[in-house]
Write a protein that holds these residues in place. Structure first.
Motif, PDB file in Angstrom:
ATOM      1  N   ALA A  62      20.578 -20.291   6.498  1.00  0.00           N
ATOM      2  CA  ALA A  62      21.052 -20.141   5.111  1.00  0.00           C
ATOM      3  C   ALA A  62      20.894 -18.689   4.649  1.00  0.00           C
ATOM      4  O   ALA A  62      21.786 -18.108   4.028  1.00  0.00           O
ATOM      5  CB  ALA A  62      20.263 -21.074   4.191  1.00  0.00           C
ATOM      6  N   HIS A  63      19.767 -18.117   4.985  1.00  0.00           N
ATOM      7  CA  HIS A  63      19.462 -16.752   4.572  1.00  0.00           C
ATOM      8  C   HIS A  63      20.364 -15.740   5.284  1.00  0.00           C
ATOM      9  O   HIS A  63      20.895 -14.805   4.676  1.00  0.00           O
ATOM     10  CB  HIS A  63      17.977 -16.514   4.878  1.00  0.00           C
ATOM     11  CG  HIS A  63      17.449 -15.192   4.451  1.00  0.00           C
ATOM     12  ND1 HIS A  63      16.232 -14.722   4.864  1.00  0.00           N
ATOM     13  CD2 HIS A  63      17.960 -14.223   3.649  1.00  0.00           C
ATOM     14  CE1 HIS A  63      16.012 -13.542   4.348  1.00  0.00           C
ATOM     15  NE2 HIS A  63      17.048 -13.198   3.607  1.00  0.00           N
ATOM     16  N   ILE A  64      20.561 -15.957   6.587  1.00  0.00           N
ATOM     17  CA  ILE A  64      21.397 -15.024   7.363  1.00  0.00           C
ATOM     18  C   ILE A  64      22.854 -15.121   6.903  1.00  0.00           C
ATOM     19  O   ILE A  64      23.564 -14.110   6.814  1.00  0.00           O
ATOM     20  CB  ILE A  64      21.228 -15.279   8.878  1.00  0.00           C
ATOM     21  CG1 ILE A  64      19.771 -14.962   9.281  1.00  0.00           C
ATOM     22  CG2 ILE A  64      22.194 -14.430   9.695  1.00  0.00           C
ATOM     23  CD1 ILE A  64      19.366 -15.409  10.665  1.00  0.00           C
ATOM     24  N   THR A  65      23.274 -16.339   6.540  1.00  0.00           N
ATOM     25  CA  THR A  65      24.629 -16.493   6.000  1.00  0.00           C
ATOM     26  C   THR A  65      24.758 -15.722   4.684  1.00  0.00           C
ATOM     27  O   THR A  65      25.744 -15.016   4.455  1.00  0.00           O
ATOM     28  CB  THR A  65      24.950 -17.989   5.764  1.00  0.00           C
ATOM     29  OG1 THR A  65      24.705 -18.700   6.968  1.00  0.00           O
ATOM     30  CG2 THR A  65      26.387 -18.185   5.343  1.00  0.00           C
ATOM     31  N   GLU A  66      23.740 -15.836   3.864  1.00  0.00           N
ATOM     32  CA  GLU A  66      23.747 -15.113   2.576  1.00  0.00           C
ATOM     33  C   GLU A  66      23.963 -13.608   2.806  1.00  0.00           C
ATOM     34  O   GLU A  66      24.777 -12.968   2.151  1.00  0.00           O
ATOM     35  CB  GLU A  66      22.421 -15.369   1.852  1.00  0.00           C
ATOM     36  CG  GLU A  66      22.213 -14.558   0.581  1.00  0.00           C
ATOM     37  CD  GLU A  66      20.891 -13.811   0.575  1.00  0.00           C
ATOM     38  OE1 GLU A  66      20.914 -12.565   0.525  1.00  0.00           O
ATOM     39  OE2 GLU A  66      19.821 -14.459   0.630  1.00  0.00           O
ATOM     40  N   HIS A  67      23.226 -13.043   3.763  1.00  0.00           N
ATOM     41  CA  HIS A  67      23.408 -11.618   4.060  1.00  0.00           C
ATOM     42  C   HIS A  67      24.795 -11.338   4.622  1.00  0.00           C
ATOM     43  O   HIS A  67      25.443 -10.366   4.254  1.00  0.00           O
ATOM     44  CB  HIS A  67      22.394 -11.171   5.127  1.00  0.00           C
ATOM     45  CG  HIS A  67      21.046 -10.852   4.586  1.00  0.00           C
ATOM     46  ND1 HIS A  67      20.513  -9.592   4.672  1.00  0.00           N
ATOM     47  CD2 HIS A  67      20.120 -11.612   3.948  1.00  0.00           C
ATOM     48  CE1 HIS A  67      19.303  -9.597   4.130  1.00  0.00           C
ATOM     49  NE2 HIS A  67      19.040 -10.806   3.681  1.00  0.00           N
ATOM     50  N   SER A  68      25.231 -12.209   5.540  1.00  0.00           N
ATOM     51  CA  SER A  68      26.400 -11.884   6.359  1.00  0.00           C
ATOM     52  C   SER A  68      27.728 -11.988   5.621  1.00  0.00           C
ATOM     53  O   SER A  68      28.669 -11.287   5.966  1.00  0.00           O
ATOM     54  CB  SER A  68      26.433 -12.778   7.599  1.00  0.00           C
ATOM     55  OG  SER A  68      25.247 -12.603   8.331  1.00  0.00           O
ATOM     56  N   ASN A 162      13.508  -8.791  10.508  1.00  0.00           N
ATOM     57  CA  ASN A 162      12.461  -7.888  10.019  1.00  0.00           C
ATOM     58  C   ASN A 162      12.014  -8.228   8.605  1.00  0.00           C
ATOM     59  O   ASN A 162      10.842  -8.132   8.270  1.00  0.00           O
ATOM     60  CB  ASN A 162      12.938  -6.433  10.039  1.00  0.00           C
ATOM     61  CG  ASN A 162      12.907  -5.875  11.442  1.00  0.00           C
ATOM     62  OD1 ASN A 162      12.104  -6.272  12.271  1.00  0.00           O
ATOM     63  ND2 ASN A 162      13.811  -4.973  11.721  1.00  0.00           N
ATOM     64  N   GLU A 163      12.973  -8.623   7.788  1.00  0.00           N
ATOM     65  CA  GLU A 163      12.632  -8.970   6.407  1.00  0.00           C
ATOM     66  C   GLU A 163      11.613 -10.114   6.388  1.00  0.00           C
ATOM     67  O   GLU A 163      10.606 -10.060   5.679  1.00  0.00           O
ATOM     68  CB  GLU A 163      13.897  -9.377   5.647  1.00  0.00           C
ATOM     69  CG  GLU A 163      13.632  -9.782   4.207  1.00  0.00           C
ATOM     70  CD  GLU A 163      14.840 -10.442   3.532  1.00  0.00           C
ATOM     71  OE1 GLU A 163      15.962 -10.312   4.039  1.00  0.00           O
ATOM     72  OE2 GLU A 163      14.634 -11.089   2.502  1.00  0.00           O
ATOM     73  N   MET A 164      11.856 -11.139   7.193  1.00  0.00           N
ATOM     74  CA  MET A 164      10.980 -12.305   7.168  1.00  0.00           C
ATOM     75  C   MET A 164       9.633 -12.021   7.820  1.00  0.00           C
ATOM     76  O   MET A 164       8.618 -12.577   7.432  1.00  0.00           O
ATOM     77  CB  MET A 164      11.665 -13.511   7.809  1.00  0.00           C
ATOM     78  CG  MET A 164      12.862 -14.018   7.037  1.00  0.00           C
ATOM     79  SD  MET A 164      12.594 -14.190   5.234  1.00  0.00           S
ATOM     80  CE  MET A 164      11.388 -15.520   5.167  1.00  0.00           C
TER      81      MET A 164
HETATM   82 ZN   LIG Z   1      17.216 -11.293   2.709  1.00  0.00          ZN
END
Ligand SMILES: [Zn+2]
Length: 970
Positions: A62-68, A162-164
């Motif tokens: 979900a988070h990677i989709t948000e960024h991408s 890296n963020e996580m």
């Molecule tokens: Zn993030």
């Protein structure tokens, strides 16, 4: 009258008094997409589109989709249209956020054209992202095997990875994770929606694309439009995307905990501290209960009030009992309302795991006696008033666009199929609770939700020295093994893949792609600066800065005491004095009574040390007392201020120790989440005396002072000396010859409070102000502070004044540096979560990275900055973008209270309205040549700079030759 496009049908409409908006709910007929339109005259328009995005494991999809989705879309194919957009937009807010079960994309702007540009880019991003065909986006934003040369160590790299790693390193984040798993093992809330470093590398392109196509669909979306906007246009923009889809079955996901008798769960876990560090008193104990769900609005509000009652101050019963027991140093917690399920929790910090039984007994005893004896009435009244004041102030606040806050608030229950209106009408619920409180509502709440509730968990989190270094080593070993098993071809494949990714990162976008991103034109920009009214009045012979503005009946009153004549050795003690006032008994009240009295009659009274710096490098410190209250309580507010500053009794050791503990805890939290601010301030403190002063008030120097004092105070004689010191300082500071007032509110309100302030003056002693202390000497240096973090916060600062004056051109350059240079070198190529620079009016240039895996490489990138600027060739449209971006930071809407602050700060720093106009004109007229010409000055500035790193102990050791001093933070 706006015409809403045909495809949308009105479902329901209400006038919402609490937020002064006409609220209409529309349904897009083709897809079932819901749109909430909150119409009012707020110029700060907002748009939020939200999707339900339930995580199914810890891979962070979900988070990677948000960024991408923000990495290029059909209409806007450049690499990061989002970044292009913020560079050149007047936005007051642009962000994307992943929660435990939803992802939201909010934007806000006060300019209609800018607003629709933002909406256009966001809609294309979420519905038409490019990552379906471009697999490098997952590698860049999510994770990839990084191998620049065959001989290198194989590592994982990626922005979210890296963020996580940074985000989850802290004990607090660990507790959050454990809590979700322990309380809700059968729901989606057991997962970390942000992704864990261990699981992120299991995410494949296929799963990634599937997730998007399943959840980023209008049928699964909720949109909020807010403010004084062109509704026809906004709905038209939605139609353009929604109309291409057909209805999809509504998505259901398991948010409800199982209906069964839950047994209490005990969890034993560890978190990492630095190798060699003592483990004593570094454990955390948490108790959490499942208390309600988002569809019970009354309980949701009641639990917020209960949080205030039980834990709202050091004298709140639960917090006080745990602190007084002497088993831990800090207590926090409360009602967590992020997802469908709401836990209530309490955490004891600076403790040891063997205190767990006592911890649980105390909690049990406090609840039992509150249920049996009843909660004191004024404690409930104070809690309800505090919450009401906060809600009332939100309505006039600008620190976060209201449209975005209301969007998130409405989603709190709307996401789960409830009405979006309910959560936006709070007054009626609060009134209902006020009445119910008399019939024992809150006692029953404690009994049912906490005392007798077996759906609970107790977490013991112990410190483990060197854990993260050990895990890091294990990971490197694992990757080494993996690498050893790879064939020649596979290795070459990884090198090739790394190379192409780096190439992509380094290749600028095609100008024709960048040109597709909508921007404003010069004619859309206003050359005017809003003036803030400021009047100078006197109360008796003392000056008052009066800012006559509409504040919905709230008085913002401050007292400034000049403390420039106090010794530099006392700075940290004065700062601690400001922290203990309000937390100690007074001549009239116990601490508990004082807290209640403050909460019943005011919106809070705060004391702090404030350093006002002039552009010539001089500075003046003040002891500031700030209060706010509804105008009808003005007398009460002034009485309480007087009582706190003149009659506080300092001889209460346990209260003072509590304050010290809670400050240490607060600072450590800050290092976990905002250490870039800590390292940046520290770097500047080696250049400017005023900031060195600030270090002793709130920075690393203050932290060291508190840690030392904590052990010193074990000695009773040392404590008596401290009491004497506080008494002397209070006596010296609160003198009428040293004070002036500030007031923000209407003229009528001011006239009403003025006699009372005059009366206050007569109660002060009249010690004269002596000569100022010498400015604190400073010398540029390079320092590193080791702490238990996996990442680094790398700061560098220099004084540019000797080489170039502060100007609008510098503000534009700062925008270029952030979004062009730092974004590419530190974030995209370096893998840091963020990086920023700042130029200030008093001549400081600062660079700081955030959650950065590197140290040396980051410094190298900083050093190459002047060269980059000297070769800058920006075309006119690019310069315009950066001009707009620079204006947006100057144009941020401010609440009345913040305007008051700004006007007073301007007066104190001798900044005039004309200075602001001039700065704006300089920004507007900046050319590419102006920017290139600043390269030299910046080069000189960085030559004589100071540097500070807060970060990973092992990494700092590896780079220790870069520093004059290497110290341990914690
Ligand atoms: Zn993030």
């Amino acid at each position: 009258m706006a015409t809403i496009p045909e495809g949308f049908k009105l479902v329901e409409e209400h006038f919402l008094d609490d937020i002064n908006s006409e609220a209409s709910l529309y349904r897009h007929e083709l897809t079932g997409a819901l749109v909430l339109y909150l119409k009012n005259d707020d110029p700060n328009k907002a748009f939020t589109i939200a999707f339900k995005t339930p995580p199914y494991d810890d891979n962070g999809v979900a988070h990677i989709t948000e960024h991408s989705v923000l990495n290029g879309s059909e209409k806007y194919p450049s690499k990061e249209p989002f970044v292009e957009l913020i560079k050149g937009s007047l936005n007051t807010f642009v962000n994307a956020m992943t929660f435990s079960d939803k992802t939201i994309y909010p934007v806000a702007s006060t300019n209609q054209k800018d607003f629709s540009n933002l909406v256009s880019v966001y809609l294309d991003a979420v519905f038409k992202p490019k990552f379906y065909e471009n697999t490098q986006i997952l590698q860049q934003e999510g994770w990839h095997y990084h191998l620049p040369n065959e001989s290198d160590d194989l590592i994982y790299k990626g922005v979210v990875y890296n963020e996580m790693k940074g985000a989850l390193a802290s004990a607090e984040a660990k507790l959050e994770q454990i809590k979700g798993k322990a309380l809700y093992p059968e729901t989606i809330y057991r997962h970390e929606s942000g992704g864990t470093p261990a699981s992120i590398p299991t995410l494949t392109q296929e799963k990634f694309v599937d997730f998007h196509s399943k959840y980023y669909h209008p049928s699964n979306s909720l949109t909020i439009l807010y403010g004084d906007l062109d509704a026809e246009n906004a709905f038209g923009q939605l139609s353009e995307y929604f109309d291409n889809f057909t209805q999809k079955d509504p998505i259901t996901f398991e948010v409800k905990p199982e209906q069964k008798a839950h047994e209490p769960v005990l969890v034993d876990e560890t978190y990492s501290i630095t190798e060699g560090e003592s483990v004593a008193k570094k454990a955390y104990l948490t108790k959490a209960w499942h208390v309600t769900t988002a569809d019970h609005q009354k309980e949701v509000v009641a639990l917020d009030i209960l949080e205030e009652i039980l834990l709202g101050s050091t004298s709140a019963p639960l917090k006080k009992a745990l602190l007084n027991a002497g088993i831990g140093g800090d207590v926090y917690g409360g009602h967590d309302e992020v997802g469908y399920v709401h836990p209530f929790e309490v955490t004891l910090k600076y403790t040891d795991v063997d205190k767990v039984n006592q911890f649980e007994e105390i909690i049990h005893d406090v609840f039992s006696s509150l249920v049996t004896d009843g909660i004191p009435d004024d404690l409930v009244t104070a809690a309800i008033n505090k919450l009401s004041f906060k809600l009332k102030e939100t309505v006039i606040s600008e620190s976060f666009p209201r449209g975005v806050i209301y969007g998130i608030t409405s989603l709190g229950s709307w996401l789960y199929g409830e009405s979006p209106f309910e959560a936006l009408s709070f007054t009626s619920v609060i009134d209902e609770l006020k009445a119910d409180a008399k019939d024992g509502y809150f006692e029953t709440l404690i009994k049912d939700k906490l005392l007798d509730n077996t759906h609970t968990t107790t977490i013991k989190l112990a410190p483990e020295p060197g854990k993260s270094d050990r895990l890091e080593k294990e990971l490197l070993e694992k990757l080494k093994d993996y690498k050893n098993k790879l064939s020649r071809d596979e290795l070459e494949g990884l090198v090739k893949q790394t190379e192409t990714l780096i190439k992509r990162q380094q290749t600028p976008d095609k100008p024709e792609d960048l040109a597709k991103i909508p921007t404003l034109e010069k004619s859309d920009l206003s050359a005017s600066v809003a003036d803030i009214p400021l009047e100078i009045d006197t109360i008796d012979d003392r000056q008052t800065y009066l800012v006559p503005l509409f504040t919905s009946g709230i008085d913002y009153t401050s007292l400034y005491f000049d403390i420039s004549d106090l010794s530099n050795e006392d700075i940290s003690t004065i700062s601690l004095l400001s922290d203990v006032l309000g937390e100690l008994p007074t001549a009239k009240h116990s601490v508990a009574q004082l807290h209640t009295a403050v909460d019943i009659s005011t919106g809070g009274i705060r004391t702090a040390v404030k350093v006002v710096s002039q552009t010539d490098g001089t500075y003046k410190p003040y002891f500031v007392v700030k209060g706010k209250s509804l105008s009808e309580y003005a007398t009460k507010l002034v009485d309480l201020i007087q009582e706190i500053i003149l009659t506080t009794e300092f001889d209460h050791k346990s209260n003072i120790l509590e304050v010290i503990h809670s400050n240490i805890s607060g600072f450590e939290q800050k290092v976990n989440y905002r250490a870039h601010i800590v390292s940046a301030q520290r770097a500047v403190s080696h250049l400017l005396s005023g900031v060195k002063y600030q270090e002793a008030v709130s920075g690393i120097d203050y932290y060291y002072y508190l840690k030392k004092l904590l052990s010193d105070l074990e000695d009773d004689q040392a404590f008596s000396q401290s009491v004497k010191k506080f008494e002397d300082l209070a006596h010296t500071i609160f003198s009428r010859s040293k004070v002036f007032f500030t007031f923000t509110g209407s003229n009528e309100q001011y006239d009403a409070i003025k006699p009372k302030l005059n009366e206050l003056l007569t109660s002060f002693a009249t010690l004269p102000l002596k000569d100022s202390s010498e400015p604190i000497p400073v010398t540029a240096k390079k320092e590193a502070f080791k702490c238990s973090q996996d990442v680094n916060y790398v700061a560098k600062a220099g004084l540019f004044k000797a080489f170039t004056p502060y100007s609008g051109q510098l503000r534009v350059l700062s925008n270029v540096i952030d979004f062009d240079y730092l974004w590419n070198t530190i974030r995209v190529q370096g893998g840091a979560y963020g990086c920023f620079n700042q130029v200030t009016r008093n001549g400081v240039f600062t660079l700081a990275s955030y959650r950065d895996p590197n140290i040396k490489e980051t410094f190298e990138a900083y050093n190459k900055l002047p060269d980059y600027i000297s070769k800058l060739t920006l075309k006119e449209p690019d310069v315009l973008k950066y001009i707009i971006g620079a204006l947006s930071t100057l144009d941020r809407p401010l609440s009345a209270a913040d305007q008051g602050e700004l006007a007073i700060n301007m007066a104190l720093t001798n900044m005039t309205y004309n200075d602001r106009v001039e700065l704006r004109q300089e920004v507007l007229s900046t050319t590419s040549d102006d920017l290139v010409q600043l390269a030299d000055a910046l080069g000189h500035t960085l030559d004589e700079s100071s540097a500070v790193v807060v970060g990973n102990a092992a990494k700092i050791e590896d780079n220790k030759e870069l520093f004059d001093d290497v110290l341990t933070l914690f």
